[in-house]
Design an enzyme around this catalytic site. Structure first.
Site, PDB file in Angstrom:
ATOM      1  CG  ASP A  66      -0.347  -0.128   2.520  1.00  0.00           C
ATOM      2  OD1 ASP A  66       0.899  -0.147   2.593  1.00  0.00           O
ATOM      3  OD2 ASP A  66      -1.085  -0.219   3.521  1.00  0.00           O
ATOM      4  CB  SER A  67       4.554   1.730  -0.067  1.00  0.00           C
ATOM      5  OG  SER A  67       4.801   0.568  -0.859  1.00  0.00           O
ATOM      6  CG  ASP A 105       0.441  -4.138   2.064  1.00  0.00           C
ATOM      7  OD1 ASP A 105       0.572  -5.013   2.941  1.00  0.00           O
ATOM      8  OD2 ASP A 105       1.271  -3.228   1.887  1.00  0.00           O
ATOM      9  CE  LYS A 135       2.929  -5.905   3.986  1.00  0.00           C
ATOM     10  NZ  LYS A 135       2.505  -4.873   4.991  1.00  0.00           N
ATOM     11  CD  GLU A 137       0.398  -1.732   8.067  1.00  0.00           C
ATOM     12  OE1 GLU A 137       0.030  -0.945   8.974  1.00  0.00           O
ATOM     13  OE2 GLU A 137       0.901  -1.349   7.001  1.00  0.00           O
ATOM     14  CD  GLU A 204       7.783  -0.272   7.976  1.00  0.00           C
ATOM     15  OE1 GLU A 204       8.010   0.851   7.487  1.00  0.00           O
ATOM     16  OE2 GLU A 204       6.788  -0.964   7.665  1.00  0.00           O
TER      17      GLU A 204
END
EC number: 2.1.2.11
Length: 287
Positions: A66-67, A105, A135, A137, A204
């Site tokens: 999602d960057s 993501d 993925k 978070e 991270e």
């Protein structure tokens, strides 16, 4: 109506795909799990077909992160990413690769509400992209959701430590785990995510000692970004390591100055156009 991307063999000398279908030999989630403690896993971000073509021969996993919010769309953070964005870019990366496992993501707001919400959206992403896994978070709080997904056939990569989707709560992108309490909480998060069934975990922006402790405690591979060389693998945002941006985090190593290369090429082109030295007879159809 969404369809799974076709299997293609890609000619990396051009920007076009060879239309002849060939058997795929992708790395699978079980094979990634088996890399725990072995040769370090190489992962980079990809958002487009062409970049996937270039990265794929060298990478074990490609992360459709999602960057892309900042890299592709110029957004201030990842919170504004949508399911539609992730599905479109995920499908493009799958079409542009044949070797690496592709991970997509899940965007902010697509999985936190309930395990069922997470399943519905994760299933959609896998169907529409053909990716190997999603993925998410989060730590202990998200462990039941990860277990819910993995028990229903959806492979999940975890992400602990600095979690960019929580930037509004964290107050920024600073290093996590500086206090003993926070360090202990991050380790507990990783253990909970691993026990819930995650096949790997991104760590991270944490102190190195935390990353090493997590890597030693969990059975699945750890992927570091601003963590430790002792993790089972590493990931970077591709545009960062290529030198496309002037400012990058401390943990980024710039392997090339691609911003300079691109700027120089465009300057040469502009100069030749303005001086009428481009195109030449080599680029013109005479007749």
């Amino acid at each position: 109506m969404s369809t799974l991307p076709k299997t293609l063999t890609l000619d990396t000398s051009t920007s076009r795909a060879n239309p002849t279908p060939q058997p795929m030999k992708r790395l699978t989630v079980p094979r990634i799990r088996q890399r725990k403690g072995g040769e370090p896993i190489v992962m980079l971000t990809a958002y487009t077909v062409r970049m996937a073509q270039l990265l794929d021969p060298h990478c074990d996993m490609l992360l459709v992160g999602d960057s892309l919010a900042q890299v592709i769309y110029g957004l201030p953070h990842t919170v504004g990413v949508t399911m539609e964005m992730m599905a479109l870019h995920g499908a493009a990366v799958v079409r542009g690769s044949y070797h690496a496992a592709v991970i997509v993501d899940m965007p902010f707001g697509s999985y936190e509400g309930s395990p069922q919400q997470a399943f519905d959206n994760a299933a959609r992403l896998l169907k529409e992209t053909g990716a190997a896994a999603v993925k998410v978070e989060g730590g202990k709080v998200l462990a039941p959701t990860i277990e819910f997904l993995t028990q229903r056939g959806i492979p999940v990569m975890g992400h602990v430590g600095l979690t960019p989707q929580a930037v509004n709560i964290l107050g920024g992108y600073g290093v996590r785990g500086k206090s003993e309490e926070e360090a202990r909480s991050i380790v507990e998060d990783a253990v909970a995510v691993a026990q819930a069934g995650a096949f790997s975990i991104v760590i991270e922006g944490v102190l190195e000692s935390i990353a090493i402790e997590i890597t030693n405690k969990v059975a699945c591979p750890t992927i570091g970004i601003g963590a430790s060389a002792q993790c089972d693998g590493q990931v970077l945002v591709t545009d960062d390591m290529l030198g496309m941006f002037e400012r990058v985090p401390k943990f980024v190593k710039r392997y090339r100055d691609m911003a300079g290369v691109v700027s120089g090429a465009v300057q040469d082109y502009a100069d030749e156009v303005r001086s009428r030295s481009f195109p030449t007879e080599d680029q013109i159809y005479a007749g």
